[in-house]
Motif scaffolding. Structure first.
Motif, PDB file in Angstrom:
ATOM      1  N   CYS A  93      11.887 -17.012  -1.222  1.00 49.41           N
ATOM      2  CA  CYS A  93      10.764 -16.957  -0.288  1.00 49.41           C
ATOM      3  C   CYS A  93      11.029 -15.773   0.624  1.00 49.41           C
ATOM      4  O   CYS A  93      12.186 -15.426   0.889  1.00 49.41           O
ATOM      5  CB  CYS A  93      10.592 -18.256   0.490  1.00 49.41           C
ATOM      6  SG  CYS A  93      12.028 -18.820   1.411  1.00 49.41           S
ATOM      7  N   ALA A  94       9.975 -15.132   1.094  1.00 52.46           N
ATOM      8  CA  ALA A  94      10.151 -13.868   1.806  1.00 52.46           C
ATOM      9  C   ALA A  94       9.169 -13.735   2.953  1.00 52.46           C
ATOM     10  O   ALA A  94       8.003 -14.140   2.852  1.00 52.46           O
ATOM     11  CB  ALA A  94       9.975 -12.701   0.841  1.00 52.46           C
ATOM     12  N   LEU A  95       9.647 -13.136   4.026  1.00 52.40           N
ATOM     13  CA  LEU A  95       8.802 -12.708   5.137  1.00 52.40           C
ATOM     14  C   LEU A  95       8.349 -11.285   4.850  1.00 52.40           C
ATOM     15  O   LEU A  95       9.176 -10.424   4.539  1.00 52.40           O
ATOM     16  CB  LEU A  95       9.600 -12.749   6.438  1.00 52.40           C
ATOM     17  CG  LEU A  95       8.841 -12.363   7.711  1.00 52.40           C
ATOM     18  CD1 LEU A  95       7.872 -13.469   8.108  1.00 52.40           C
ATOM     19  CD2 LEU A  95       9.815 -12.085   8.851  1.00 52.40           C
ATOM     20  N   VAL A  96       7.047 -11.045   4.908  1.00 50.73           N
ATOM     21  CA  VAL A  96       6.507  -9.713   4.626  1.00 50.73           C
ATOM     22  C   VAL A  96       5.554  -9.304   5.753  1.00 50.73           C
ATOM     23  O   VAL A  96       5.086 -10.139   6.527  1.00 50.73           O
ATOM     24  CB  VAL A  96       5.784  -9.669   3.263  1.00 50.73           C
ATOM     25  CG1 VAL A  96       6.783  -9.882   2.133  1.00 50.73           C
ATOM     26  CG2 VAL A  96       4.668 -10.703   3.172  1.00 50.73           C
ATOM     27  N   SER A  97       5.269  -8.003   5.829  1.00 48.78           N
ATOM     28  CA  SER A  97       4.348  -7.508   6.859  1.00 48.78           C
ATOM     29  C   SER A  97       2.904  -7.528   6.403  1.00 48.78           C
ATOM     30  O   SER A  97       2.000  -7.145   7.143  1.00 48.78           O
ATOM     31  CB  SER A  97       4.745  -6.077   7.257  1.00 48.78           C
ATOM     32  OG  SER A  97       6.008  -6.070   7.878  1.00 48.78           O
ATOM     33  N   GLY A  98       2.670  -7.983   5.187  1.00 51.06           N
ATOM     34  CA  GLY A  98       1.338  -8.063   4.600  1.00 51.06           C
ATOM     35  C   GLY A  98       1.470  -8.097   3.096  1.00 51.06           C
ATOM     36  O   GLY A  98       2.552  -7.883   2.538  1.00 51.06           O
ATOM     37  N   GLY A  99       0.364  -8.382   2.422  1.00 50.55           N
ATOM     38  CA  GLY A  99       0.364  -8.343   0.963  1.00 50.55           C
ATOM     39  C   GLY A  99       0.527  -9.667   0.268  1.00 50.55           C
ATOM     40  O   GLY A  99       0.545  -9.731  -0.957  1.00 50.55           O
ATOM     41  N   GLY A 100       0.633 -10.760   1.028  1.00 51.70           N
ATOM     42  CA  GLY A 100       0.941 -12.051   0.424  1.00 51.70           C
ATOM     43  C   GLY A 100      -0.194 -12.678  -0.372  1.00 51.70           C
ATOM     44  O   GLY A 100       0.060 -13.436  -1.304  1.00 51.70           O
ATOM     45  N   TYR A 101      -1.449 -12.353  -0.039  1.00 54.11           N
ATOM     46  CA  TYR A 101      -2.586 -12.965  -0.733  1.00 54.11           C
ATOM     47  C   TYR A 101      -2.836 -12.203  -2.038  1.00 54.11           C
ATOM     48  O   TYR A 101      -3.874 -11.567  -2.229  1.00 54.11           O
ATOM     49  CB  TYR A 101      -3.843 -12.897   0.121  1.00 54.11           C
ATOM     50  CG  TYR A 101      -3.900 -13.765   1.360  1.00 54.11           C
ATOM     51  CD1 TYR A 101      -2.768 -14.348   1.916  1.00 54.11           C
ATOM     52  CD2 TYR A 101      -5.119 -13.989   2.015  1.00 54.11           C
ATOM     53  CE1 TYR A 101      -2.849 -15.120   3.056  1.00 54.11           C
ATOM     54  CE2 TYR A 101      -5.213 -14.767   3.151  1.00 54.11           C
ATOM     55  CZ  TYR A 101      -4.064 -15.327   3.680  1.00 54.11           C
ATOM     56  OH  TYR A 101      -4.146 -16.090   4.826  1.00 54.11           O
ATOM     57  N   ALA A 102      -1.902 -12.280  -2.962  1.00 50.29           N
ATOM     58  CA  ALA A 102      -2.003 -11.507  -4.200  1.00 50.29           C
ATOM     59  C   ALA A 102      -1.071 -12.093  -5.244  1.00 50.29           C
ATOM     60  O   ALA A 102      -0.191 -12.899  -4.932  1.00 50.29           O
ATOM     61  CB  ALA A 102      -1.637 -10.049  -3.937  1.00 50.29           C
ATOM     62  N   GLU A 103      -1.248 -11.660  -6.485  1.00 51.15           N
ATOM     63  CA  GLU A 103      -0.392 -12.141  -7.567  1.00 51.15           C
ATOM     64  C   GLU A 103       0.996 -11.522  -7.515  1.00 51.15           C
ATOM     65  O   GLU A 103       1.962 -12.107  -8.016  1.00 51.15           O
ATOM     66  CB  GLU A 103      -1.050 -11.848  -8.917  1.00 51.15           C
ATOM     67  CG  GLU A 103      -2.304 -12.684  -9.161  1.00 51.15           C
ATOM     68  CD  GLU A 103      -2.917 -12.392 -10.518  1.00 51.15           C
ATOM     69  OE1 GLU A 103      -3.137 -13.364 -11.281  1.00 51.15           O
ATOM     70  OE2 GLU A 103      -3.187 -11.213 -10.821  1.00 51.15           O
ATOM     71  N   TYR A 104       1.107 -10.348  -6.932  1.00 52.38           N
ATOM     72  CA  TYR A 104       2.401  -9.680  -6.766  1.00 52.38           C
ATOM     73  C   TYR A 104       2.484  -9.122  -5.349  1.00 52.38           C
ATOM     74  O   TYR A 104       1.478  -8.677  -4.787  1.00 52.38           O
ATOM     75  CB  TYR A 104       2.573  -8.535  -7.768  1.00 52.38           C
ATOM     76  CG  TYR A 104       2.672  -8.982  -9.210  1.00 52.38           C
ATOM     77  CD1 TYR A 104       3.906  -9.239  -9.796  1.00 52.38           C
ATOM     78  CD2 TYR A 104       1.522  -9.145  -9.981  1.00 52.38           C
ATOM     79  CE1 TYR A 104       4.001  -9.663 -11.123  1.00 52.38           C
ATOM     80  CE2 TYR A 104       1.597  -9.561 -11.302  1.00 52.38           C
ATOM     81  CZ  TYR A 104       2.840  -9.819 -11.861  1.00 52.38           C
ATOM     82  OH  TYR A 104       2.923 -10.239 -13.170  1.00 52.38           O
TER      83      TYR A 104
END
Length: 331
Positions: A93-104
């Motif tokens: 599991c990862a914390l990201v600055s954006g991009g999570g609503y996607a298949e990759y």
């Protein structure tokens, strides 16, 4: 990135608006840069900042994807430079600055944590944003420690339930506010020592009754006119930690109680912080919190799940304010 598709389904609204702008479309599969990994997303958490971004009130930081989503869980399928290829296949599991609503989704490897054995991917996706936030602000910035009484607003949201869970395993007395008797009852079921219905009770008076000495820390997501009231709830040497401002960023306060009781006002935003800071935070969580998850002593509270293509419905659920715990998209 041999064997991976060139495009993916993602949610990437062209303009701000209501939930209806969250429609699925095709986007190029991103490529991991130095120190990054590519995660094939199984689930992505939904958070208040996603709603603010959708409304045009919280733009992504420089270099972050326009695709919303601040936390994901899935499998590492490719790596960038300076990341050992042996991590391919890891469930993270990862914390990201954006991009999570996607298949990759691309994530800095330092912000990835192993999926704790008892948890499924939906539960794992519900961890990073709230657990990073609560650990950083309640425990590190706020200095909460065993035996402390703390006040947490928004007690049945993602942040509130995470604060209750972490407070339970680290010996805090957690008092929360919530907007209905039903939500207060759920907060107590999760583990809150006390829950105050802010619509029918004055939380300042209730704190004086429940904890006459005051709270060591207030974790505040509300801002506005809550701030002077929060200060009234603090014990001597108490800490007020602001992490959002749902009622607005301006507050009028008296300096006298701050000086007389030696109070500290602080706060932070997680999303703009450096990869180095978030990596250290991930290391602290893996050392101090992940063993409790692995042992099954705590697990995140899941309110509901929606398929990625129904992200609009997930946002409607969040904006309805009826949820308890985390809302998660399944990819």
């Amino acid at each position: 990135m041999t064997g991976l598709p060139a495009t993916m389904t993602a949610i990437d609204p062209a303009a701000p608006g209501g939930p209806e702008v969250l429609v699925s479309l095709e986007r190029p599969v991103p490529k991991p840069g130095a120190g990054e990994v590519l995660v094939k997303v199984a689930a992505a958490g939904v958070n208040r900042p996603d709603v603010a971004q959708r409304l045009g009130l919280y733009p992504p930081p420089p270099g972050a994807p326009t695709i919303p989503g601040l936390e994901v869980a899935g499998e590492v399928v490719a790596v960038g430079d300076a990341v050992d290829s042996a991590v391919v296949g890891q469930k993270v599991c990862a914390l990201v600055s954006g991009g999570g609503y996607a298949e990759y989704c691309v994530a800095p490897y330092g912000q990835c944590l192993p999926v704790p054995a008892p948890l499924d991917m939906v539960e794992a996706a519900a961890l990073p944003e709230t657990f990073f936030t609560v650990w950083s602000n309640l425990f590190q910035r706020g200095g909460a420690r065993e035996g402390d009484t703390v006040l947490v607003h928004g007690g049945t949201g993602g942040i509130g339930t995470a604060a209750i869970l972490l407070g339970k395993v680290f010996g805090l007395t957690v008092i929360v506010t919530a907007g209905s008797d039903e939500k207060c009852a759920r907060a107590r079921e999760v583990g809150a020592a006390h829950a105050i219905n802010y619509k029918t009770q004055d939380f300042v008076e209730e704190i004086k009754r429940i904890a006459p000495g005051g709270a060591a820390v207030v974790l505040d997501l509300i801002g506005g006119d809550y701030v002077p009231r929060n200060l009234s709830c603090l014990a001597e040497e108490g800490r007020h930690v602001s992490i959002a401002a749902q009622l607005g960023p301006k507050a009028e306060i008296s300096l006298w109680p701050i000086m007389a009781r030696r109070l500290t006002l602080t706060g932070s935003l997680l999303r703009p912080r450096s990869v180095e800071f978030k990596t250290h935070l991930a290391e602290d969580l893996e050392r101090d919190v992940w063993p409790h998850l692995a042992a099954g002593r705590i697990s995140p509270i899941i309110d509901s799940t929606f398929p990625l293509v129904r992200a609009a419905d997930a946002h409607r659920r969040m904006e309805g304010n009826d949820h308890v715990g985390k809302i998660v998209l399944e990819v």
